[in-house]
Motif scaffolding. Sequence first.
Motif, mmCIF file in Angstrom:
data_model
loop_
_atom_site.group_PDB
_atom_site.id
_atom_site.type_symbol
_atom_site.label_atom_id
_atom_site.label_comp_id
_atom_site.label_asym_id
_atom_site.label_seq_id
_atom_site.Cartn_x
_atom_site.Cartn_y
_atom_site.Cartn_z
ATOM 1 N N GLY A 7 28.370 42.637 25.575
ATOM 2 C CA GLY A 7 29.767 42.464 25.952
ATOM 3 C C GLY A 7 30.006 41.087 26.540
ATOM 4 N N ARG A 8 31.268 40.803 26.821
ATOM 5 C CA ARG A 8 31.655 39.508 27.395
ATOM 6 C C ARG A 8 31.902 39.664 28.890
ATOM 7 N NH1 ARG A 8 33.570 34.516 25.960
ATOM 8 N NH2 ARG A 8 33.178 35.036 23.773
ATOM 9 N N LEU A 9 31.437 38.682 29.644
ATOM 10 C CA LEU A 9 31.701 38.639 31.076
ATOM 11 C C LEU A 9 32.939 37.790 31.332
ATOM 12 C CD1 LEU A 9 30.818 39.137 34.066
ATOM 13 C CD2 LEU A 9 29.571 36.955 33.898
ATOM 14 N N TYR A 10 33.846 38.315 32.157
ATOM 15 C CA TYR A 10 35.038 37.583 32.563
ATOM 16 C C TYR A 10 34.989 37.347 34.067
ATOM 17 C CZ TYR A 10 37.093 38.862 28.030
ATOM 18 O OH TYR A 10 37.335 39.015 26.688
ATOM 19 N N LEU A 11 34.947 36.091 34.480
ATOM 20 C CA LEU A 11 35.119 35.751 35.892
ATOM 21 C C LEU A 11 36.610 35.529 36.110
ATOM 22 C CD1 LEU A 11 32.201 33.202 36.484
ATOM 23 C CD2 LEU A 11 32.165 35.699 36.654
ATOM 24 N N VAL A 12 37.231 36.438 36.845
ATOM 25 C CA VAL A 12 38.694 36.477 36.909
ATOM 26 C C VAL A 12 39.179 36.105 38.312
ATOM 27 C CG1 VAL A 12 40.746 37.886 36.545
ATOM 28 C CG2 VAL A 12 38.690 38.323 35.189
ATOM 29 N N GLY A 13 39.829 34.962 38.428
ATOM 30 C CA GLY A 13 40.462 34.598 39.693
ATOM 31 C C GLY A 13 41.712 35.432 39.905
ATOM 32 N N ILE A 29 43.446 40.732 31.384
ATOM 33 C CA ILE A 29 41.996 40.921 31.265
ATOM 34 C C ILE A 29 41.545 42.139 32.043
ATOM 35 C CG2 ILE A 29 39.743 39.913 31.828
ATOM 36 C CD1 ILE A 29 41.123 38.623 29.426
ATOM 37 N N LEU A 30 42.058 42.311 33.250
ATOM 38 C CA LEU A 30 41.677 43.475 34.061
ATOM 39 C C LEU A 30 42.139 44.777 33.408
ATOM 40 C CD1 LEU A 30 42.438 42.065 37.615
ATOM 41 C CD2 LEU A 30 40.179 42.646 36.704
ATOM 42 N N THR A 31 43.282 44.716 32.741
ATOM 43 C CA THR A 31 43.784 45.912 32.050
ATOM 44 C C THR A 31 42.901 46.250 30.856
ATOM 45 O OG1 THR A 31 46.063 45.401 32.711
ATOM 46 C CG2 THR A 31 45.777 46.895 30.847
ATOM 47 N N MET A 55 47.631 45.781 41.295
ATOM 48 C CA MET A 55 48.374 45.392 40.098
ATOM 49 C C MET A 55 47.936 46.149 38.848
ATOM 50 S SD MET A 55 50.762 43.248 40.815
ATOM 51 C CE MET A 55 51.179 42.462 39.258
ATOM 52 N N VAL A 56 46.671 46.523 38.802
ATOM 53 C CA VAL A 56 46.129 47.221 37.636
ATOM 54 C C VAL A 56 45.358 48.443 38.132
ATOM 55 C CG1 VAL A 56 44.630 47.054 35.618
ATOM 56 C CG2 VAL A 56 45.886 45.036 36.395
ATOM 57 N N SER A 57 45.722 49.602 37.664
ATOM 58 C CA SER A 57 45.042 50.814 38.115
ATOM 59 C C SER A 57 43.596 50.839 37.611
ATOM 60 C CB SER A 57 45.772 52.056 37.609
ATOM 61 O OG SER A 57 45.006 53.225 37.917
ATOM 62 N N ASP A 103 32.634 45.031 27.865
ATOM 63 C CA ASP A 103 33.112 43.848 28.570
ATOM 64 C C ASP A 103 33.208 44.148 30.060
ATOM 65 O OD1 ASP A 103 33.314 42.494 26.186
ATOM 66 O OD2 ASP A 103 35.473 42.871 25.954
ATOM 67 N N VAL A 104 32.876 43.157 30.876
ATOM 68 C CA VAL A 104 32.879 43.326 32.326
ATOM 69 C C VAL A 104 33.752 42.247 32.954
ATOM 70 C CG1 VAL A 104 31.491 43.331 34.437
ATOM 71 C CG2 VAL A 104 30.559 44.318 32.334
ATOM 72 N N ALA A 105 34.696 42.673 33.794
ATOM 73 C CA ALA A 105 35.523 41.734 34.557
ATOM 74 C C ALA A 105 34.993 41.654 35.982
ATOM 75 C CB ALA A 105 36.980 42.183 34.563
ATOM 76 N N PHE A 106 34.823 40.433 36.460
ATOM 77 C CA PHE A 106 34.384 40.194 37.832
ATOM 78 C C PHE A 106 35.551 39.555 38.575
ATOM 79 C CE2 PHE A 106 32.421 37.698 41.216
ATOM 80 C CZ PHE A 106 31.439 38.542 41.710
ATOM 81 N N PRO A 107 36.388 40.368 39.266
ATOM 82 C CA PRO A 107 37.523 39.793 39.993
ATOM 83 C C PRO A 107 37.038 39.099 41.257
ATOM 84 C CG PRO A 107 37.424 42.169 40.361
ATOM 85 C CD PRO A 107 36.330 41.833 39.382
ATOM 86 N N THR A 108 37.522 37.889 41.480
ATOM 87 C CA THR A 108 37.106 37.135 42.650
ATOM 88 C C THR A 108 38.326 36.492 43.294
ATOM 89 O OG1 THR A 108 35.621 35.372 43.438
ATOM 90 C CG2 THR A 108 36.595 35.075 41.268
ATOM 91 N N LEU A 109 38.346 36.468 44.619
ATOM 92 C CA LEU A 109 39.477 35.905 45.340
ATOM 93 C C LEU A 109 39.667 34.428 44.995
ATOM 94 C CD1 LEU A 109 38.904 37.531 48.836
ATOM 95 C CD2 LEU A 109 40.852 37.934 47.344
ATOM 96 N N GLY A 110 40.916 34.009 44.983
ATOM 97 C CA GLY A 110 41.213 32.611 44.705
ATOM 98 C C GLY A 110 40.890 32.236 43.285
#
Length: 251
Positions: A7-13, A29-31, A55-57, A103-110
């Motif tokens: 899968g694809r890794l997403y680093l999500v600000g 992306i988070l959705t 914002m996204v359940s 696919d994996v989303a990695f939400p990060t502050l800022g």
Amino acid sequence: MTPPQTGRLYLVGIGPGDPELMTCKAVRILTQTSVWAAPKARENSSSALQIAAAMVSPEGKTVLELCFSMKKIRLGCEPDQEAAQSWRQAAETVLAQLDQGRDVAFPTLGDPGLYSTGFYLLHTLRELRPDLPVTVVPGITAMSACSAQVVSPLGLGDDVLTVVPAAFDDARLRDILMQSDAVVLMKIFRQLPRLLPLLDELSLIDKAVIVERGSMDEQRIHYDIRAAAGRELHYFSTMLVRKKQLISRAS
């Protein structure tokens, strides 16, 4: 070699704290991703996860809370053993999902590119999977939110702007404060008593402001730096120092 179904890794600000400051792309992306891997300190829940979930359940998603060491990291030096171990454990947890084609989303502050745990995770993952597919989604930074809250620019005209962690040693900070037109000091929550004499020495006390939990519901703005030094500031506290004009008081 990368498994064919990786899968694809997403680093999500996800921005500075106000969920409405998440970008449309971050929300999309988070959705779309079925797995969220959220960073947290060992004793706390994940702030990034709480903001993203506003914002996204997360219902129906696999949510992994990854523990990261809060110890200081100095690039060019061997990382602390506890920090390196936490990165490795987090990477292996994420890789188990990626190797299933998820696919994996990695939400990060800022923003992921500014003092974020996301790139420590990515560095460790790429040691295990050099060809790992990754997408970085930029986000609004804490310093941008703080600038907006006090209605003052970070940089203007020919300003020289410097962004530094407040834990820099005094000699380096003195040079930075003397040479720059504007300075952003990140994560000052335990550093203010040490910074106060330096700001006094350089006559910068009245040109500084502290934004605590910028853009969040519990936000506080401190124009009286000496008074703030007697408070226990939150971890999300940023100081803006601007020489060419005084910080204006937000209305």
